[in-house]
Motif scaffolding. Structure first.
Motif, PDB file in Angstrom:
ATOM      1  N   LEU A  98     -25.583 -60.684  51.091  1.00  0.00           N
ATOM      2  CA  LEU A  98     -25.855 -59.361  51.650  1.00  0.00           C
ATOM      3  C   LEU A  98     -25.021 -58.315  50.928  1.00  0.00           C
ATOM      4  O   LEU A  98     -23.896 -58.593  50.504  1.00  0.00           O
ATOM      5  CB  LEU A  98     -25.504 -59.303  53.144  1.00  0.00           C
ATOM      6  CG  LEU A  98     -26.082 -60.364  54.083  1.00  0.00           C
ATOM      7  CD1 LEU A  98     -25.501 -60.170  55.485  1.00  0.00           C
ATOM      8  CD2 LEU A  98     -27.593 -60.285  54.119  1.00  0.00           C
ATOM      9  N   VAL A  99     -25.568 -57.111  50.814  1.00  0.00           N
ATOM     10  CA  VAL A  99     -24.745 -55.974  50.411  1.00  0.00           C
ATOM     11  C   VAL A  99     -25.146 -54.776  51.263  1.00  0.00           C
ATOM     12  O   VAL A  99     -26.321 -54.442  51.385  1.00  0.00           O
ATOM     13  CB  VAL A  99     -24.879 -55.642  48.909  1.00  0.00           C
ATOM     14  CG1 VAL A  99     -26.301 -55.330  48.491  1.00  0.00           C
ATOM     15  CG2 VAL A  99     -23.949 -54.474  48.546  1.00  0.00           C
ATOM     16  N   MET A 100     -24.154 -54.189  51.909  1.00  0.00           N
ATOM     17  CA  MET A 100     -24.324 -52.954  52.663  1.00  0.00           C
ATOM     18  C   MET A 100     -23.780 -51.845  51.777  1.00  0.00           C
ATOM     19  O   MET A 100     -22.557 -51.717  51.610  1.00  0.00           O
ATOM     20  CB  MET A 100     -23.595 -53.029  53.996  1.00  0.00           C
ATOM     21  CG  MET A 100     -24.063 -54.166  54.885  1.00  0.00           C
ATOM     22  SD  MET A 100     -23.147 -54.225  56.444  1.00  0.00           S
ATOM     23  CE  MET A 100     -23.850 -55.703  57.181  1.00  0.00           C
ATOM     24  N   ALA A 101     -24.674 -51.070  51.193  1.00  0.00           N
ATOM     25  CA  ALA A 101     -24.290 -50.107  50.170  1.00  0.00           C
ATOM     26  C   ALA A 101     -24.389 -48.677  50.692  1.00  0.00           C
ATOM     27  O   ALA A 101     -25.070 -48.401  51.687  1.00  0.00           O
ATOM     28  CB  ALA A 101     -25.170 -50.274  48.930  1.00  0.00           C
ATOM     29  N   GLY A 102     -23.714 -47.761  49.988  1.00  0.00           N
ATOM     30  CA  GLY A 102     -23.727 -46.374  50.415  1.00  0.00           C
ATOM     31  C   GLY A 102     -22.828 -46.112  51.606  1.00  0.00           C
ATOM     32  O   GLY A 102     -22.992 -45.126  52.324  1.00  0.00           O
ATOM     33  N   LEU A 103     -21.859 -47.008  51.818  1.00  0.00           N
ATOM     34  CA  LEU A 103     -20.856 -46.808  52.861  1.00  0.00           C
ATOM     35  C   LEU A 103     -19.720 -45.948  52.325  1.00  0.00           C
ATOM     36  O   LEU A 103     -19.579 -45.757  51.115  1.00  0.00           O
ATOM     37  CB  LEU A 103     -20.274 -48.146  53.305  1.00  0.00           C
ATOM     38  CG  LEU A 103     -21.227 -49.242  53.788  1.00  0.00           C
ATOM     39  CD1 LEU A 103     -20.451 -50.533  53.984  1.00  0.00           C
ATOM     40  CD2 LEU A 103     -21.901 -48.828  55.078  1.00  0.00           C
ATOM     41  N   THR A 104     -18.903 -45.447  53.219  1.00  0.00           N
ATOM     42  CA  THR A 104     -17.661 -44.772  52.848  1.00  0.00           C
ATOM     43  C   THR A 104     -16.526 -45.346  53.689  1.00  0.00           C
ATOM     44  O   THR A 104     -16.759 -46.093  54.648  1.00  0.00           O
ATOM     45  CB  THR A 104     -17.743 -43.253  53.081  1.00  0.00           C
ATOM     46  OG1 THR A 104     -17.823 -43.005  54.505  1.00  0.00           O
ATOM     47  CG2 THR A 104     -18.961 -42.644  52.393  1.00  0.00           C
ATOM     48  N   LYS A 105     -15.307 -44.980  53.350  1.00  0.00           N
ATOM     49  CA  LYS A 105     -14.174 -45.423  54.152  1.00  0.00           C
ATOM     50  C   LYS A 105     -14.271 -44.912  55.582  1.00  0.00           C
ATOM     51  O   LYS A 105     -13.814 -45.568  56.519  1.00  0.00           O
ATOM     52  CB  LYS A 105     -12.865 -44.952  53.507  1.00  0.00           C
ATOM     53  CG  LYS A 105     -12.483 -45.734  52.270  1.00  0.00           C
ATOM     54  CD  LYS A 105     -11.282 -45.125  51.557  1.00  0.00           C
ATOM     55  CE  LYS A 105     -10.049 -45.079  52.408  1.00  0.00           C
ATOM     56  NZ  LYS A 105      -8.862 -44.590  51.643  1.00  0.00           N
ATOM     57  N   ARG A 106     -14.893 -43.769  55.749  1.00  0.00           N
ATOM     58  CA  ARG A 106     -15.060 -43.219  57.103  1.00  0.00           C
ATOM     59  C   ARG A 106     -15.978 -44.121  57.933  1.00  0.00           C
ATOM     60  O   ARG A 106     -15.732 -44.345  59.128  1.00  0.00           O
ATOM     61  CB  ARG A 106     -15.633 -41.802  57.035  1.00  0.00           C
ATOM     62  CG  ARG A 106     -14.720 -40.798  56.341  1.00  0.00           C
ATOM     63  CD  ARG A 106     -15.301 -39.401  56.392  1.00  0.00           C
ATOM     64  NE  ARG A 106     -14.585 -38.479  55.541  1.00  0.00           N
ATOM     65  CZ  ARG A 106     -13.463 -37.863  55.863  1.00  0.00           C
ATOM     66  NH1 ARG A 106     -12.919 -38.066  57.051  1.00  0.00           N
ATOM     67  NH2 ARG A 106     -12.887 -37.012  55.019  1.00  0.00           N
ATOM     68  N   HIS A 107     -17.052 -44.649  57.307  1.00  0.00           N
ATOM     69  CA  HIS A 107     -17.933 -45.572  58.019  1.00  0.00           C
ATOM     70  C   HIS A 107     -17.181 -46.842  58.410  1.00  0.00           C
ATOM     71  O   HIS A 107     -17.280 -47.326  59.540  1.00  0.00           O
ATOM     72  CB  HIS A 107     -19.130 -45.953  57.143  1.00  0.00           C
ATOM     73  CG  HIS A 107     -20.094 -44.844  56.904  1.00  0.00           C
ATOM     74  ND1 HIS A 107     -20.390 -44.381  55.648  1.00  0.00           N
ATOM     75  CD2 HIS A 107     -20.828 -44.086  57.758  1.00  0.00           C
ATOM     76  CE1 HIS A 107     -21.271 -43.403  55.729  1.00  0.00           C
ATOM     77  NE2 HIS A 107     -21.550 -43.199  57.003  1.00  0.00           N
TER      78      HIS A 107
END
Length: 220
Positions: free
Chosen positions: A129-138
């Motif tokens: 799996l890859v959850m992409a387009g995340l940020t540290k805030r997420h």
């Protein structure tokens, strides 16, 4: 798992779920498609590797063969070697910096999760799996929901997934997800704790065959 966000996926998964018995059956033949009950009563799911990488990756990565630096690693100065050194755990004998701490709060990141799913017959299968387009805030405020998006590989909060199903000695079937959802329920960069859920529809590579993967859950 939270409510699915797109009606076509919801209807297909609902239909597929209706044909999965309430027993520990793992695989239900469906002609040109297979339905996999990932949470059967005798099934197990193991987290093999987690990697947080800089930028947005369109495809999941094998964490045993990394193509990008893992931001969950630590950097410290090795007095013996006389240079900066990296390791997976925080050094207890000296001060170190976790690489994620040097990443801007709003820059895009990709969370790669490698899983081994053991079915009711004891066979092991691989899920990437890859959850992409995340940020540290997420990551600091889960839960975080990601969905597949075939039209825009750089869409925020995008899920990509691949599965290798073991059929016999040197015989594997590979599936690529084209519609699905995954939720990151818990994430702790310091301790390595991670948990979440997922389910998706996938296309068998090199064959006109669909795979329906239901009720996936992982925790470490």
């Amino acid at each position: 798992m939270p409510a699915l966000t797109r009606m076509p996926l919801f209807l297909l998964l609902l239909i597929a779920a209706a044909v999965v018995p309430a027993s520990s059956q793992t695989l239900v033949p469906e002609g040109v498609s297979d339905t996999f009950n990932l949470s059967c009563t005798t099934c197990r799911m193991r987290v093999d590797g987690v990697s947080l990488t800089y930028g947005q990756h369109a495809l999941p990565m094998n964490t045993q063969k990394p193509v990008s630096v893992n931001l969950l690693w630590w950097r410290y100065y090795d007095n013996i070697l006389g240079k900066q050194t990296y390791m997976a755990q925080e050094p207890f004998w000296t001060s170190g910096v976790q690489l994620i701490d040097e990443t801007p709060d709003d820059d895009p990141l990709s969370l790669h999760i490698n899983l081994t799913w053991t079915d009711s017959t004891g066979r092991d299968h691989r899920i990437y799996l890859v959850m992409a387009g995340l940020t540290k805030r997420h990551l600091a405020a889960p839960p975080v929901i990601t969905v597949t998006d075939e039209l825009d590989t750089y869409a925020p909060l995008r899920l990509s997934a691949a599965v290798q199903i073991f059929r016999g000695p040197n015989e594997w079937e590979t599936f690529d997800a084209f519609d699905g959802i995954a939720t990151l329920e818990k994430f702790n960069a310091r301790t390595g704790a991670v948990s979440g859920s997922f389910e998706f529809l996938a296309q068998r590579v090199g064959m006109e065959k669909k795979g329906v993967f239901l009720s996936g859950w992982f925790s470490r």
